[in-house]
Write an enzyme that holds these catalytic residues in place. Structure first.
Site, short mmCIF file in Angstrom:
data_model
loop_
_atom_site.label_atom_id
_atom_site.label_comp_id
_atom_site.label_asym_id
_atom_site.label_seq_id
_atom_site.Cartn_x
_atom_site.Cartn_y
_atom_site.Cartn_z
N ALA A 1 46.62 -46.32 -8.13
CA ALA A 1 47.49 -46.22 -6.96
C ALA A 1 47.91 -47.65 -6.61
CB ALA A 1 46.73 -45.57 -5.81
N GLY B 1 43.85 -44.28 -9.78
CA GLY B 1 44.76 -43.14 -9.76
C GLY B 1 45.29 -42.78 -11.15
N GLU C 1 42.61 -40.74 -12.62
CA GLU C 1 42.63 -39.47 -11.87
C GLU C 1 43.81 -38.60 -12.30
OE1 GLU C 1 42.44 -41.82 -8.26
OE2 GLU C 1 40.60 -40.77 -7.66
N GLU D 1 37.67 -48.43 -7.73
CA GLU D 1 37.90 -48.43 -6.28
C GLU D 1 36.81 -49.09 -5.45
OE1 GLU D 1 38.45 -45.84 -8.27
OE2 GLU D 1 40.40 -44.95 -7.80
#
Ligand code: CAA
Length: 258
Positions: free
Chosen positions: A63, A108, A111, A131
């Site tokens: 992200a 992300g 993910e 993260e």
């Protein structure tokens, strides 16, 4: 479309996340474009979808950290929901989705790949959930899907240590199904997608639903889900075609998706 390119090749669709200047990091615009690109996939024509990243360095490097850096608690929750809603949509998309991981799949990006049905990668791929090193938890499904895919112990190790793993380790722990030299990744993804596309689409979709839905419930409830979806196939043309071809010793089968 802005950050996402879509291309149909026969019965295979290819979505390419195209933000190479930021290693295809997921900002809100990329998430919106990916969602819109999914709207554009005609699931009556397309029988398998491939998601990959532009360039030969990165699938998706996570992200967007710049966009996230100043979020409030409420805004972060909304950003997490936006990613989760999109990835849940991919996970339950009507046709199988293959992640062709062509480089970094971090945060992300890892993910996103885990929301796909199948992951294959290039030999320069790097997976990880970095993260906790950024002071946050994985927020687009990593705390949920990683443990389901590689087991609780390995998922906790990856998330707590924030250590990235290379393609060979991802293969060893079952995070990816196969590793290819970069140049062979997309041909392999397309070959797999074409193999899926040759089978009866309703049977493939029902199998996907039975696996996904059954995974969340007890084995007894899963068996009941399976029975219903198995039964549904017997109301399709393609079941008659598939079984008829076998019984008539006919090689050619024409699955019409109904
Ligand atoms: N967000 C925003 N920008 C990113 C990015 C990210 N996740 N990853 C890379 N970029 C940008 C860099 O800022 C850089 O931009 P500039 O050229 O404008 O400076 C550009 O992409 C190229 O990156 P690098 O110069 O860092 O390239 P590198 O080859 O030296 O390193 C890398 C590659 C190891 C992937 C490194 O970019 C990196 O560590 N990226 C961050 C990875 C990460 O932590 N991802 C998790 C994000 S958090 C998350 O995803 C939360 C969630 O679950 C929802």
């Amino acid at each position: 479309m802005g950050f996402v390119d879509y291309q149909a090749e026969g019965m295979v669709g290819i979505l390419t996340i195209n933000r190479p200047a930021a290693l295809n990091a997921l900002n809100s615009g990329v998430l919106d474009d990916l969602n819109a690109a999914l709207d554009g996939v005609d699931v009556n024509e397309i029988r398998a979808l491939i998601i990959t990243g532009a360039g030969d360095k990165s699938f998706v490097a996570g992200a967007d950290i710049a966009e996230m850096s100043a979020l409030t608690k409420e805004e972060a929750e909304a950003f997490g929901r936006k990613g989760n809603d999109l990835f849940l949509r991919i996970e339950s998309f009507d046709i199988p989705v293959i992640a062709a991981v062509n480089g970094y799949a971090l945060g992300g990006g890892c993910e996103l790949s885990m929301s796909c049905d199948i992951r294959i990668c290039s030999d320069n791929a790097v997976f990880g959930q970095p993260e906790t090193g950024l002071g946050i938890t994985p927020g687009f499904g990593g705390t949920q899907r990683l443990a389901r895919l590689v087991g609780m112990g390995m998922a906790k190790q990856m998330i707590y240590t924030a250590r990235n793993i290379k393609a060979d380790e991802a293969l060893r722990i079952g995070l990816v199904n196969a590793v290819y030299p970069q140049a062979e990744l997309m041909p392999a993804a397309k070959k797999m997608a074409e193999g899926i596309a040759r089978n009866a689409p309703i049977a493939v979709a029902n199998a996907k639903k039975a696996i996904n839905d059954g995974y969340q419930v007890s084995i007894e409830e899963g068996a009941a889900i399976e029975e219903e979806l198995f039964g549904d196939c017997f109301e399709t043309h393609d079941q008659k075609e598939g079984m008829g071809a076998f019984l008539e010793k006919r090689k050619e089968k024409i699955f019409t998706n109904n």
